[in-house]
Motif scaffolding. Sequence first.
Motif, PDB file in Angstrom:
ATOM      1  N   ALA A  43       0.818  -1.052   0.087  1.00  0.00           N
ATOM      2  CA  ALA A  43      -0.238   0.089   0.114  1.00  0.00           C
ATOM      3  C   ALA A  43       0.680   1.317   0.169  1.00  0.00           C
ATOM      4  N   GLY A  44       1.679   1.107  -0.863  1.00  0.00           N
ATOM      5  CA  GLY A  44       2.957   2.627  -1.478  1.00  0.00           C
ATOM      6  C   GLY A  44       3.687   2.436  -1.040  1.00  0.00           C
ATOM      7  N   LEU A  71      -4.279   6.558   2.538  1.00  0.00           N
ATOM      8  CA  LEU A  71      -4.507   6.950   3.847  1.00  0.00           C
ATOM      9  C   LEU A  71      -3.298   7.787   4.160  1.00  0.00           C
ATOM     10  N   ASP A  72      -2.982   8.973   5.881  1.00  0.00           N
ATOM     11  CA  ASP A  72      -2.373  10.124   5.426  1.00  0.00           C
ATOM     12  C   ASP A  72      -1.337   8.944   5.946  1.00  0.00           C
ATOM     13  N   THR A 154      -1.894  17.857   0.447  1.00  0.00           N
ATOM     14  CA  THR A 154      -1.767  18.515   2.096  1.00  0.00           C
ATOM     15  C   THR A 154      -0.772  18.234   3.418  1.00  0.00           C
ATOM     16  N   VAL A 155      -0.142  18.912   3.810  1.00  0.00           N
ATOM     17  CA  VAL A 155       1.003  18.610   4.573  1.00  0.00           C
ATOM     18  C   VAL A 155       0.290  20.026   6.438  1.00  0.00           C
ATOM     19  N   SER A 180      -1.558  11.186   1.276  1.00  0.00           N
ATOM     20  CA  SER A 180      -0.572  10.101   0.417  1.00  0.00           C
ATOM     21  C   SER A 180      -0.864  11.503  -1.028  1.00  0.00           C
ATOM     22  N   GLY A 181       0.750  10.456  -1.824  1.00  0.00           N
ATOM     23  CA  GLY A 181       1.106  11.194  -2.607  1.00  0.00           C
ATOM     24  C   GLY A 181       1.996  12.613  -2.709  1.00  0.00           C
ATOM     25  N   THR A 182       2.342  12.748  -1.668  1.00  0.00           N
ATOM     26  CA  THR A 182       3.022  14.018  -0.625  1.00  0.00           C
ATOM     27  C   THR A 182       4.328  13.171  -1.137  1.00  0.00           C
TER      28      THR A 182
END
Length: 299
Positions: A43-44, A71-72, A154-155, A180-182
């Motif tokens: 998952a990432g 998820l964050d 979003t941070v 997610s994606g940062t």
Amino acid sequence: MASNDKPRPAAQIVLVDKPGGMTSHDVVSRARRAIGTRKIGHAGTLDPMATGLLVLGVEGGTRLLTYLVGLDKTYEATIRLGQATTTDDAEGEVVASTDASDISDAAIAEGIAALTGTISQVPSSVSAIKVGGKRAYDLVRAGEEVQLKSRDVTVSRFAVVAQRRDGAVIDLDVVVDCSSGTYIRALARDLGAGLGVGGHLTALRRTHVGPFEVAQASDADSIGSVSLQPAAAAGLVMPVIATTADEARDLRQGKKIAGADRSASYPAAAIDPDGELIGVVERRGTTVKSIMNMPEVQA
């Protein structure tokens, strides 16, 4: 069944603390050998340089990964100000060095504030994002120029926990909570660019994926020793609804059941009377229907 045939492993979510120097695929390959199945996903991804939490799905547990990948995340990282690299991290070549010794703490705080909240971020060109069906890092390694589009991320926390000044460079130990994606490498790059001295990542560790913590994970040499049943994992990330045996049967057969008001929000995890995860359900008017079903547990 032949006497030497082994039963398929149970559906599960496995937590692994990835060491540096291994790719996420290396960890998956090791898990396949350790657990005895090829049906494993994660998952990432984490870069080879990075350490920390990888969440793996095994067998039917792979069906849950869709609900975990977004998820964050929480990261601990070290950012070096005063040097820019080709990869925005320590694995690349230094392409520019600028004396950062005059950068004040107030300027650093201001630069970090500008990268906190919902921001538009251009991922690193050596990311795993696909461009024309190929990974961006493969295109870069082949000598092609890659221009990736910016994306909103979003941070929610970008905090300095320690600082070291050594001649012309400044090392910042930071903690980042983000969507997610940062890309943390991009935060390092953009912080250095905003301060006019360049920046790159020298260390990265993922400590949380949603409610899952690296402190709960096994190391790469004992993969599979720390795992969660699908029902337990789903219950950590979404509401849970209990079903009767008849309702469980209907959901597994693709039918709707009554009682959309039994959960405050959807999607939700539907659990049968034996405590097994039926699947993930959503509201359909006044009814509930599965949008993902788990394989039934064989007695």
